[in-house]
Structures are given as C-alpha cells and as structure tokens.
Design a protein around this motif. Structure first.
Motif, PDB file in Angstrom:
ATOM      1  N   UNK B  16       0.831  -1.210   0.000  1.00 64.63           N
ATOM      2  CA  UNK B  16       0.000   0.000   0.000  1.00 64.63           C
ATOM      3  C   UNK B  16       0.862   1.254   0.000  1.00 64.63           C
ATOM      4  N   UNK B  17       1.965   1.236   0.759  1.00 61.19           N
ATOM      5  CA  UNK B  17       2.844   2.407   0.770  1.00 61.19           C
ATOM      6  C   UNK B  17       3.357   2.701  -0.633  1.00 61.19           C
ATOM      7  N   UNK B  18       3.567   1.647  -1.416  1.00 62.21           N
ATOM      8  CA  UNK B  18       4.224   1.846  -2.704  1.00 62.21           C
ATOM      9  C   UNK B  18       3.254   2.272  -3.805  1.00 62.21           C
ATOM     10  N   UNK B  19       1.965   2.304  -3.506  1.00 65.58           N
ATOM     11  CA  UNK B  19       1.009   2.688  -4.559  1.00 65.58           C
ATOM     12  C   UNK B  19       1.084   4.187  -4.838  1.00 65.58           C
ATOM     13  N   UNK B  20       0.655   4.559  -6.028  1.00 65.92           N
ATOM     14  CA  UNK B  20       0.581   5.963  -6.420  1.00 65.92           C
ATOM     15  C   UNK B  20      -0.487   6.655  -5.568  1.00 65.92           C
ATOM     16  N   UNK B  21      -0.145   7.823  -5.026  1.00 65.06           N
ATOM     17  CA  UNK B  21      -1.065   8.508  -4.108  1.00 65.06           C
ATOM     18  C   UNK B  21      -2.411   8.814  -4.764  1.00 65.06           C
ATOM     19  N   UNK B  22      -2.387   9.125  -6.095  1.00 64.36           N
ATOM     20  CA  UNK B  22      -3.659   9.451  -6.751  1.00 64.36           C
ATOM     21  C   UNK B  22      -4.589   8.248  -6.730  1.00 64.36           C
ATOM     22  N   UNK B 239       7.811  13.215 -10.859  1.00 63.84           N
ATOM     23  CA  UNK B 239       6.627  12.985 -11.671  1.00 63.84           C
ATOM     24  C   UNK B 239       6.000  11.676 -11.202  1.00 63.84           C
ATOM     25  N   UNK B 240       4.709  11.734 -10.841  1.00 60.85           N
ATOM     26  CA  UNK B 240       4.086  10.490 -10.369  1.00 60.85           C
ATOM     27  C   UNK B 240       3.928   9.486 -11.516  1.00 60.85           C
ATOM     28  N   UNK B 241       4.193   8.236 -11.219  1.00 62.62           N
ATOM     29  CA  UNK B 241       4.055   7.185 -12.228  1.00 62.62           C
ATOM     30  C   UNK B 241       2.972   6.232 -11.782  1.00 62.62           C
ATOM     31  N   UNK B 242       2.116   5.826 -12.726  1.00 65.18           N
ATOM     32  CA  UNK B 242       1.239   4.740 -12.331  1.00 65.18           C
ATOM     33  C   UNK B 242       1.829   3.448 -12.864  1.00 65.18           C
ATOM     34  N   UNK B 243       1.827   2.452 -11.998  1.00 67.20           N
ATOM     35  CA  UNK B 243       2.401   1.160 -12.365  1.00 67.20           C
ATOM     36  C   UNK B 243       1.296   0.125 -12.410  1.00 67.20           C
ATOM     37  N   UNK B 244       1.587  -1.047 -12.950  1.00 65.54           N
ATOM     38  CA  UNK B 244       0.523  -2.075 -13.027  1.00 65.54           C
ATOM     39  C   UNK B 244      -0.146  -2.306 -11.686  1.00 65.54           C
ATOM     40  N   UNK B 245       0.625  -2.300 -10.599  1.00 68.34           N
ATOM     41  CA  UNK B 245       0.032  -2.623  -9.301  1.00 68.34           C
ATOM     42  C   UNK B 245      -1.078  -1.630  -8.923  1.00 68.34           C
ATOM     43  N   UNK B 246      -0.930  -0.358  -9.381  1.00 68.77           N
ATOM     44  CA  UNK B 246      -1.963   0.632  -9.084  1.00 68.77           C
ATOM     45  C   UNK B 246      -3.287   0.228  -9.724  1.00 68.77           C
ATOM     46  N   UNK B 247      -3.176  -0.198 -10.991  1.00 68.96           N
ATOM     47  CA  UNK B 247      -4.397  -0.592 -11.699  1.00 68.96           C
ATOM     48  C   UNK B 247      -4.981  -1.871 -11.097  1.00 68.96           C
TER      49      UNK B 247
END
Ligand SMILES: Nc1ncnc2c1ncn2[C@@H]1O[C@H](COP(=O)(O)OP(=O)(O)OP(=O)(O)O)[C@@H](O)[C@H]1O
Ligand SMILES: [Mg+2]
Lengths: 282, 273
Positions: B16-22, B239-247
């Motif tokens: 959870x800590x590693x997820x994108x804040x958005x 720059x915030x990155x969205x990664x597969x785990x976010x999705x």
C-alpha cells in the motif's frame, strides 16, 4: 567537590515510535564547582540534550542528575527551583525575547522568582552591566536590537536570576568576531563578579582554549574524553580521528615540533604561543 | 525525517505504501462507496474480511490503527445505542418499561458499527497512514487539475497546503524550543487559574508569531529569487508514475464492489432496511 554529577544517564527521543533516537548513552560526568567547563563534540553528539538535563528541562530516560549531591528529580514539583539555580541559555536565545522593553524582558526570570521590585531593578541593571548592554538600550524594544545585542539581552535574562551554575549552549554561534569577543568578555566578567560555575558548549576550539579550565568531548551520545584543557588538547591525534580539531595555534606548534623545532610545552592560546615563538626567532 | 514525523504517517515498506497517491485517493473513495453497498450479513462479513486483509497488507501495527479509532468512540457508541433502541421490527427480544429491543435493532447496530470502523480504518490505511501529507496534496492537485479549465486556482491552493504542512513540524519544534527557553526562566504553563495559564502563553506566542512572520517573509523572498510565478508551465521534480500494481488495486476494489452488489441481489441472511 562536584557541583553537578550525572550518573548513568540515558536519554531517548520519541521512544516506541519509528523515530526513536538514542541521544545519550550511559553518560557519567562530574562538573567541578567554580570553574569553566567546556563541552565539545560533533553536531548531533548530544550536547544540547545533555545541557537540557542539567536544569531539569528534560527528564533522563534513566539515570540521575545530582546537584550538590541531591537528585534534582527527587521532588518533581519543585523542579522550577532547580531552573533558577542552574541557569540555561539555550542555543539561539534571541528568539525567546518577547517583552515590550529589554529591561522588562531581562526582569522576566527574576519576577518569576517572586523577588521584590527593587531587587528586580537592581538585578536588571547588574546583569545588563555584565553583558555590556548600554543603559539607553534597556528602554528599547528587544526587536529593535542588533543580533549580537539581542543575544546579550537574552543572556542577561538568565544572569539576572543569579544562578549558581550558568550553562550556555553555543553562545557565540553566528556572531561576528566582535560579537564573539563580547560574549567571551561577558563570561569572564560573570566569573569575576560571581565566582559561579560555568558550562559552555561550543564548536570553536579557539574559544574553548581561551576560556575553559576543563573540557568534555562528546561522541555519539557518550563521553569520549574529559580532562583539563591542556590534557584534552594534547591529544590532537585522537581529536582529529573523531573529526574534531585542536586550536589552530596548537596545530601550528605541533607541526613545528614534528619538523624538529624544539618546543617544551605545546601552547593552545595565541597569547601563550607568542613568547615561545619570539624565543624561536631569536 | 522531520518533514514527515508528524500527523499519522507511519513509514513502512508495504504494497500500500508503494502505490501511487492518486490511486490511493480514488481507492479510498471507492472503498467508502463499497462500505455503503453492504446490506446483509454476508456482505458485511466480506467487508470485515477485506478490512482485515487491508490491515495485514499495509504493515501497520494494530495498536497504531486503534489509535485512529479513539476519537470516534463516542460517535460509535452513540450510533449503536440509537440503532439498538430506536429500530422497530418484528422479533421482539426484550422489553422493559418503555424500552423495546428488537432483533432487527441489534443487527442494525452491529452493521453500522462495522461500517463506521471499516470506514475509518480503510480511509486511514489508504490515505493518512501510508501516504505523506505532501504526496496527498500533490495527488489532490493532480486529481483536481481538470478544474483549472474553469480557472480554479488548483495549483496555488495545493501549494498553500503544501507550505502549511511543511511548516507544521518546524513551528512545533520552534514552539517546544521557546517553551523550554521560557521554562528555563521559571515560566509555569501548567498551574494556576485558566486566566493565569492563558497569560503564561504570551511569552511563547509573541516570539512564535515574530518568527513565523520572519519565516514567511524569507520563504516568499526565496521563492521569488527562484522565479516562482505560479503553476503555469511548471514541471515537477517527482513525476508520479502509475504502475501495473496501481491498476490491479483499483480493479480489485471495483470487483469487490461488484461482488457486494451481487450478494445484495441474492439477499443472503438478515437484510438491513
Ligand atoms: N526534539 C527531538 N526529537 C527527536 N530527536 C532529537 C530531538 N532533538 C535532538 N534529537 C536527536 O538527538 C541527537 C542529539 O541531538 P543534540 O541536539 O543534543 O545534538 P548537539 O550535540 O547539540 O548538536 P548541535 O551541535 O548540532 O547543536 C541527534 O541525533 C538529534 O537528531
Ligand atoms: Mg546543540
């Protein structure tokens, strides 16, 4: 006779959280009465933490602080009495000024002691004299003073309480050479007039050499070394190994000796070094 | 370290800590929606189970999480009592004088309690405990940026919050320092009448305000020196990155909500009115 004794002092900031920091580890220390003791050490070595334990601003996590042989935390309700006996000038004390006039600000401590108005006025005048604040400055707002004057006004606020022990945490930090010299003069004058015990924290080896009788060296929350100024500065190698240094003049004399020049005792102030250098030049 | 050592952020190395804040903000919102989708025993059980999994994944000790619940204990008890005694139903369990407790009342009280607890734990895990306040503000700025089209000062607003947050620890430290300095001169903040105690704060407040204004001034100058001119054309350092785990996380929560809706359709067990 030890004026202040620290016994097995440990101090931990924010215990039980991820931000736990052990600032002091098993510190045993004796501060002798009637002399000037200097505390040196790297930034973060626990100097400020230690001086805040001396007047009971912080309570040790474990261990005892003895003032004249009595544990200062024996009666926690009376800790403010200890604060009048051990006067602490914190790092950057100019930020604590708040009154309308400098005189009123200096009077804050004595007033909290419950002294009479005449006594307070006399102490304000005396303290201002020791730190060298001109009488006309006393009626000004503290916010109109220069940085160095503010610093001296804040020191006067502690001296006016006539503490038995005066503790100064980096009193000359960030001042110009003249301001620094005035602070040192203040300490000397204070010693002459009251004969009290002084503890001073500083990063300047020159200041320490000039003013201290004994020096305590701290390293990562422990006492690394302590002894008379001459003893401590004679161990230049050890001091340098932990990233500290000796006064420049001592460094110079040591270098001369390494080069084969004959010097009997290594001086650590410029005034002591001058006659020795003159002799060499003849 | 000092920038984040306030509020509730709990540093740890978890999924959870590693997820994108958005994504976390959106997940928190969806999780709230999920908790309101629950209607019957099975769906509330699923909600409770999801909260337990969330706690386990977040790596935040239970003792810390319980602290978040402390301020709402009163509200929690109040809602439980109201629901227990004021719900009328068919199965009367207990009656004494004017008080009637129905089976439906007990179940409703239980459901609402679970909903409130899960709501608080869920949002704290997604937002306050695992995301630094600064990251949270950035995320809000990013999520609200469509509003810039209608000339809403989203960037300026986010910048204000960021600066305010940035100065909370600084001012806290400063307050502690000034209080210590005045205590060293015999100031007493803890005894005496309310009036006396309020007066005792003057020696702290005056220097604090003086220094806060000085800092604000210095910061403004420093920002101008570096040509700060608002958000237009400004690029980011991180720059915030969205990664597969976010999705994946987003998908899991949406699927969970869909599951809850299905459970409601089949209506297993007692169903809340
Ligand atoms: N309020 C605090 N909360 C948490 N940790 C602290 C706090 N104050 C100091 N520390 C930590 O305690 C340790 C000792 O700090 P201290 O201020 O006593 O050092 P110092 O020797 O006075 O340093 P300096 O020469 O920079 O003034 C440091 O590691 C510091 O990070
Ligand atoms: Mg310090």
């Amino acid at each position: 006779m030890a004026k202040i004794r620290l016994e097995k002092i440990n101090y931990v900031y924010s215990p039980g959280t991820p931000f736990e920091t052990r600032a002091l580890r098993d510190v045993d220390l004796e501060i002798k009465e009637g002399i000037v003791t200097g505390i040196i050490g790297h930034t973060g070595s626990g100097k400020s933490t230690m001086v805040m334990l001396l007047n009971g601003l912080e309570k040790p996590t474990s261990g005892r602080v003895l003032l004249d042989g009595v544990d200062i935390w024996e009666k926690p309700k009376e800790i403010s009495k200890v604060r009048f006996r051990v006067g602490l000038v914190m790092q950057y004390p100019e930020y604590q000024l708040f009154e309308e006039t400098v005189a009123k600000d200096i009077a804050f401590g004595p007033r909290n002691m419950g002294l009479s108005e005449e006594e307070i006025a006399a102490r304000v005048r005396e303290a201002a004299g020791i730190v060298g604040l001109a009488p006309e400055l006393l009626e000004k707002s503290p916010f109109e003073l220069s940085g160095g004057e503010k610093r001296r006004a804040a020191i006067a606020g502690i001296i006016a309480m006539k503490p038995e022990v005066l503790v100064l945490d980096e009193p000359a930090a960030g001042l110009d050479p003249a301001g620094r010299e005035r602070i040192l003069a203040t300490i000397r004058k204070y010693r002459e007039q009251t004969g009290g015990t002084v503890i001073i924290v500083s990063h300047s080896m020159e200041d320490m050499a000039e003013i201290c009788d004994e020096i305590v060296v701290m390293l990562e929350g422990s006492i690394f070394m302590s002894g008379s100024t001459a003893e401590v500065f004679s161990k230049a190698g050890e001091l340098r190994r932990i990233g500290l240094d000796v006064p420049e003049i001592t460094g110079l004399m040591l270098k001369l000796r390494d080069m084969g020049v004959e010097i009997d005792t290594i001086p650590y102030t410029v005034s002591d070094a001058v006659p020795k250098l003159m002799k060499l030049l003849k | 370290m000092n920038n984040i050592s306030f509020g509730q952020y709990y540093p740890a190395d978890s999924l959870i800590h590693s997820l994108d804040a958005r994504f976390k903000v959106i997940c928190a919102f969806l999780y709230i929606v999920c908790s309101f989708l629950c209607k019957n025993i099975l769906s509330f059980a699923a909600l409770l189970a999801s909260a337990v999994i969330l706690v386990a994944v977040s790596g935040i000790p239970m003792r810390i999480l319980l602290r978040a619940l402390r301020p709402i204990i009163f509200i929690l008890l109040f809602t439980v009592v109201i629901n227990m005694f004021w719900t009328t139903g068919e199965t009367l369990l207990f009656s004494w004088w004017k008080i009637r407790v129905y089976y439906e009342g007990i179940m409703n009280a239980l459901f609402i309690a679970v909903r409130i607890v899960v709501l608080i734990i869920g949002t704290s895990i997604f937002m306050t405990y695992t995301t630094t306040p600064i990251a949270l503000t950035d995320a809000l700025e990013s999520l609200l940026s469509p509003l810039k089209v209608v000339k809403a000062p989203v960037h300026e607003f986010a910048m204000m919050i960021t600066i305010a947050l940035r100065f909370i620890p600084t001012l806290t430290e400063e307050t502690n320092r000034i209080m210590a300095a005045q205590k060293a001169r015999g100031a007493d903040f803890t005894s005496g009448s309310v009036f006396k105690r309020a007066r005792a704060l003057i020696p702290v407040l005056v220097p604090l305000f003086v220094s806060a204004f000085r800092r604000a001034d210095e910061l403004a100058t420093a920002m101008e020196c570096r040509c700060y001119h608002g958000g237009e054309g400004r690029t980011r350092l991180n720059v915030p990155h969205c990664r597969p785990r976010d999705f994946v996380m987003l998908f899991v929560i949406i699927a969970f909500g869909a599951g809850l809706i299905l459970i409601n359709i089949y209506g297993v067990g007692y169903t809340m009115k």
